[in-house]
Design a protein around this motif. Structure first.
Motif, short mmCIF file in Angstrom:
data_model
loop_
_atom_site.label_atom_id
_atom_site.label_comp_id
_atom_site.label_asym_id
_atom_site.label_seq_id
_atom_site.Cartn_x
_atom_site.Cartn_y
_atom_site.Cartn_z
N HIS A 1 1.40 45.18 -15.23
CA HIS A 1 0.05 45.60 -14.83
C HIS A 1 -0.83 44.39 -14.55
N GLN A 2 -0.70 43.36 -15.38
CA GLN A 2 -1.49 42.15 -15.18
C GLN A 2 -1.15 41.51 -13.84
N LYS A 3 0.16 41.47 -13.51
CA LYS A 3 0.59 40.90 -12.23
C LYS A 3 0.03 41.71 -11.06
N GLN A 4 0.10 43.05 -11.19
CA GLN A 4 -0.43 43.91 -10.13
C GLN A 4 -1.93 43.71 -9.97
N THR A 5 -2.62 43.61 -11.13
CA THR A 5 -4.07 43.41 -11.10
C THR A 5 -4.41 42.06 -10.47
N GLU A 6 -3.65 41.02 -10.86
CA GLU A 6 -3.88 39.70 -10.30
C GLU A 6 -3.67 39.71 -8.79
N GLU A 7 -2.62 40.40 -8.34
CA GLU A 7 -2.36 40.47 -6.91
C GLU A 7 -3.45 41.25 -6.19
N LYS A 8 -3.89 42.35 -6.83
CA LYS A 8 -4.97 43.15 -6.25
C LYS A 8 -6.26 42.32 -6.16
N LEU A 9 -6.56 41.59 -7.25
CA LEU A 9 -7.76 40.75 -7.25
C LEU A 9 -7.65 39.63 -6.22
N ARG A 10 -6.42 39.08 -6.08
CA ARG A 10 -6.22 38.02 -5.09
C ARG A 10 -6.48 38.55 -3.68
N LEU A 11 -5.95 39.76 -3.42
CA LEU A 11 -6.16 40.36 -2.10
C LEU A 11 -7.63 40.66 -1.87
N GLN A 12 -8.28 41.22 -2.93
CA GLN A 12 -9.70 41.53 -2.81
C GLN A 12 -10.52 40.26 -2.59
N SER A 13 -10.19 39.22 -3.36
CA SER A 13 -10.92 37.96 -3.24
C SER A 13 -10.73 37.37 -1.84
N THR A 14 -9.48 37.43 -1.36
CA THR A 14 -9.22 36.91 -0.01
C THR A 14 -9.97 37.71 1.04
N ALA A 15 -9.94 39.06 0.86
CA ALA A 15 -10.63 39.92 1.82
C ALA A 15 -12.13 39.64 1.84
N LEU A 16 -12.71 39.48 0.64
CA LEU A 16 -14.15 39.19 0.57
C LEU A 16 -14.46 37.82 1.17
N GLN A 17 -13.55 36.87 0.92
CA GLN A 17 -13.81 35.50 1.39
C GLN A 17 -13.74 35.41 2.90
N ILE A 18 -12.82 36.17 3.52
CA ILE A 18 -12.65 36.06 4.97
C ILE A 18 -13.36 37.18 5.72
N ALA A 19 -14.12 38.03 5.00
CA ALA A 19 -14.82 39.14 5.65
C ALA A 19 -15.77 38.62 6.73
N ALA A 20 -15.92 39.41 7.78
CA ALA A 20 -16.79 39.00 8.89
C ALA A 20 -18.26 38.99 8.48
N ASN A 21 -18.65 39.90 7.61
CA ASN A 21 -20.03 39.96 7.13
C ASN A 21 -20.23 39.02 5.94
N ALA A 22 -21.40 38.44 5.85
CA ALA A 22 -21.72 37.59 4.70
C ALA A 22 -21.87 38.46 3.46
N ILE A 23 -21.25 38.01 2.36
CA ILE A 23 -21.33 38.73 1.08
C ILE A 23 -21.83 37.75 0.03
N VAL A 24 -22.83 38.19 -0.73
CA VAL A 24 -23.48 37.32 -1.71
C VAL A 24 -23.55 38.06 -3.05
N MET A 25 -23.27 37.35 -4.14
CA MET A 25 -23.46 37.90 -5.48
C MET A 25 -24.49 37.05 -6.21
N THR A 26 -25.50 37.72 -6.78
CA THR A 26 -26.53 37.03 -7.55
C THR A 26 -26.55 37.55 -8.97
N ASP A 27 -27.23 36.82 -9.85
CA ASP A 27 -27.44 37.33 -11.20
C ASP A 27 -28.63 38.28 -11.19
#
Length: 760
Positions: free
Chosen positions: A251-277
């Motif tokens: 499950h940890q490996k699947q989650t890590e892969e899912k997070l990696r894909l999500q992180s990659t998708a967010l990083q290369i997304a065409a729209n700007a994405i910002v997270m603030t506190d």
């Protein structure tokens, strides 16, 4: 001494010895009855020999142990065998204590069996320790079996000595498989076994292990990833093996892969994405943010997003943003921001609050899409469509103005013909005045509608806007088209006045065309709860919405037409009578206002368009944007000197006469240069300046700046046929004391002059 005496002495010696011996000693005869207890026994029991003799001692045996105790003793007695048993015996304190009773057959000097002699020891403490140990072991086993990880022990050869229950389900082996002595290496794929064996040897030789990842092999041949954590088992200073934990990390490996894909998708997304506190300080942004703003992420981490502020939005705009997201709601709007290089751009921004498990807001996620080009195209489309609408209205406007000019012409002729008839003269003057004011109203409405301005959200009285539109449409639409309304005192909206005017006009023009020669257009307003509208529009997130309904008695539409009405360039009209952009523009404007639009229609039964706009929760003080000075109509006389600047000679003469009749001194100029010359000569005497914006040589705006530069305290009133909202705000901010519209209403301008002169 006789032999019997010697024997007696020996017996006495042994009896004395037994009495003083710390163990509990008993003796029985051939009848299997106890005939001796030493003092230690009697003291332990707190009873006399007579009470204990025979089977009396059995009364002190714990009831549950009594039967086993008698059977063990009697079986051994019949076979003349040694026995050893544990049972609970009541102490003189009343508590039962565990003893171990060791009985041996006793023979006399002739070798004859004479009975049993037994020795008992108090083992209560040992039993308590054993019970504690047993409970501890049970507790360990229960806890171990509850864990979702495999707990194991192996010997120095890798043989599995112990596993908990999870091992059976994790690896698919049975209890019997493990009990036969599986080797730990069998549960790894062949490629990992050498590496695991080296790790085992390293640990057995005193090395350290922080955990190692392997691929496990189930009994059925399937594989899965695991982590193994282990350490040495040492007893009596000798290494016995290894003990450790096996964790299934699938499950940890699947989650890590899912997070990696999500992180990659967010990083290369065409729209700007910002997270603030929670305070709005940037914590993370993707690559598109840098492309959009020109800022590298590390340049703005820890900073608030107002680093992008363009200054194009009032404070109320950002107050609305924060009030919305701090209440836990999603905020979406168009925002004009500034890049690192200073250029401006427009983005469609959506901000989503992120709460923790307790509902407290901890972060905000903003998605930004650059819509600068889209907005420019939209503005061009909007302006083109407005011009088309104006063209449609042109006939009615021309007709209305011809009527007004006819009224003026008729009554001016009457005045020329009857200069001495006071009644006719007064009546004609009043009629001409009414016609001029009516023309002024129509001109103002047309200018407001036709003028191209930036999108400007402000406090709008929607009922007032609709009434103004109905008044204008009544004058310009065919007389066979009538209007009715049912307006319900709606609270102010936060919207763009010009665009809402465009929406209502487009829908009413469509209604007019669908009704042909005659019909009724009904305009109504009411308020709809957000949860009610949510059943129709899933994006309706506000608490309440204003509904604007526009109904006509026209031909209506069939289902096919209804499905296509929002498409650009789709039209049911002849090619020469429309571009098909009207409803597409309407749809875009409503979306820009975070609203919704719905149509109800059927062939031959008319059409109803329902517009839903969010009812802002911001109070009026926050919405109020001051763009001009409030004026009163009270007439006041004065003795001050006015510099009146106007290039229309006839108008200048009339206004000079008007002011002088009320006590003012008036200096006049017909262009900007002449005004400067006169002011230089008479600046000590001039109390106030009234100037038109459109002047020859030097414009009224440049003149205003010139006078303000040489005398910041000078009082100036600016006049024009039209002021757009942005110009009004800039001029009043730069020091204009008042703005007035042409054509002049004499009583109104006199009141404004008096108010400005009397102000501090």
């Amino acid at each position: 001494m006789s032999k019997s005496s010697v024997q007696q002495r020996e017996n006495n010696f042994y009896l004395t010895l037994f009495d003083e011996f710390p163990a509990l000693i008993w003796q029985s005869g051939l009848d299997a009855q106890c005939n001796y207890f030493n003092k230690t026994w009697l003291h332990f029991r707190g009873r006399t020999f007579e009470e204990e003799s025979g089977n009396g001692w059995l009364e002190g045996v714990y009831p549950d142990d009594r039967e086993v105790c008698i059977k063990t003793y009697m079986d051994a007695f019949h076979l003349r065998k040694r026995f050893e048993m544990e049972y609970r015996l009541r102490h003189h304190s009343g508590e039962y204590r565990w003893i171990i009773d060791i009985g041996r057959p006793f023979h006399n000097s002739h070798g004859d069996f004479t009975g049993y002699i037994g020795t008992c020891f108090d083992i209560s403490e040992r039993k308590r320790s054993e019970e504690i140990l047993r409970r501890s072991e049970n507790r360990f086993k229960e806890l171990s079996d509850l864990l979702p990880q495999t707990i194991f022990e192996i010997d120095t050869t890798g043989k599995m000595e112990y596993v908990n229950r999870e091992a059976y389900s994790m690896f698919g082996y049975s209890v019997e498989d493990f009990s036969r002595g599986l080797n730990a290496l069998q549960m790894l794929i062949p490629d990992d076994r050498d590496r695991a064996l080296k790790e085992i040897k390293k640990i057995l030789n005193g090395g350290q292990s922080d955990g190692n990842e392997y691929t496990a092999l189930r009994k059925d041949g399937t594989t899965f990833p695991i982590m193994i954590y282990s350490h040495l088992i040492i007893h009596d200073n000798a290494v016995q093996g290894l003990r450790g934990i096996i964790v299934d990390i699938s499950h940890q490996k699947q989650t890590e892969e899912k997070l990696r894909l999500q992180s990659t998708a967010l990083q290369i997304a065409a729209n700007a994405i910002v997270m603030t506190d929670a305070d709005g300080k940037l914590m993370w942004a993707n690559d598109a943010f840098t492309l959009l703003t020109g800022y590298a992420v590390n340049e703005v981490v820890g900073k608030k997003m107002n680093v992008l502020s363009s200054g194009k939005h009032p404070a109320e705009f950002y107050q609305n943003l924060w009030e919305t997201i701090l209440s836990g709601k999603v905020w979406r709007n168009e925002v004009v921001n500034k890049r690192k290089d200073g250029t401006l751009y427009t983005e469609d921004m959506t901000i989503t609050p992120v709460p923790d498990e307790y509902g407290k807001l901890t972060h905000f996620i903003a998605i930004k899409q650059d819509i600068t080009e889209q907005k420019q195209l939209r503005e061009q489309l909007f302006q083109a469509q407005k011009m088309e609408s104006l063209g449609t209205l042109a006939g009615g406007i021309a007709h209305d103005f011809n009527n007004l000019l006819g009224i003026i012409l008729v009554y001016s002729n009457l005045m020329e013909e009857s200069p001495n008839n006071h009644e006719i003269y007064s009546e004609a003057l009043a009629a001409i005045n009414r016609a001029v004011m009516r023309g002024k109203d129509i001109t103002g409405q047309i200018l407001t509608f036709a003028h191209k301005t930036e999108l400007k959200f402000e406090r709008i009285d929607i009922d007032e806007l609709l009434l103004e539109f109905i008044e204008m449409a009544t004058k310009t639409f065919p007389k066979t088209i009538s209007f009715s309304h049912a307006l319900n005192s709606i609270p102010p909206l936060y919207a763009d006045r010009t665009q809402l005017h465009q929406v209502v006009l487009n829908l009413c023009l469509n209604a007019k065309d669908s009704m042909g020669d005659a019909g009724i257009i009904t305009v109504s307003t009411d308020i709809i709860a957000g949860d009610v509208l949510l059943k129709r529009f899933v994006e309706a997130k506000e608490n309440a919405y204003v509904r604007i309904s526009i109904n006509d008695t026209g031909a209506g539409m069939d289902e096919y037409t209804i499905k296509r009405i929002w498409e650009p360039f789709f039209s049911t009209k002849e090619k020469t009578k429309g571009t098909g952009l009207g409803l597409a523009v309407v749809y875009g404007i409503i979306k820009t206002h975070r609203g919704f639009i719905h149509v109800e229609s059927a062939a031959g039964k008319g059409t109803t368009f329902e517009i839903y706009l969010p009812l802002s929760a911001i109070n009026e003080e926050k919405l109020l944007a001051r763009t001009g000075m409030k004026i009163t109509l009270a007439a006041h006389e004065g003795t001050e000197t006015i510099l009146f600047i106007e290039d229309e000679e006839l108008l200048t003469r009339q206004m000079k006469t008007y002011f002088e009749k009320r006590g003012y001194s008036v200096l006049t100029a017909k262009d900007g240069q002449e005004a400067i010359d006169i002011y230089d000569q008479h600046k000590r005497d001039i109390n106030i300046i009234i100037t038109d914006i459109g002047l020859p040589k030097i414009s009224g705006i440049e003149l205003f700046k010139h006078f303000k530069k040489i005398n910041p305290d000078v009082k100036i009133i600016l006049a024009s046929g039209f002021f757009d909202p942005e110009s009004m705000s800039q001029l009043t901010g730069a020091g204009a004391n008042a703005l007035i519209y042409k054509p002049y209403v004499p009583s109104e301008i006199l009141s404004v002059v008096r108010d400005v002169l009397d102000s501090l």
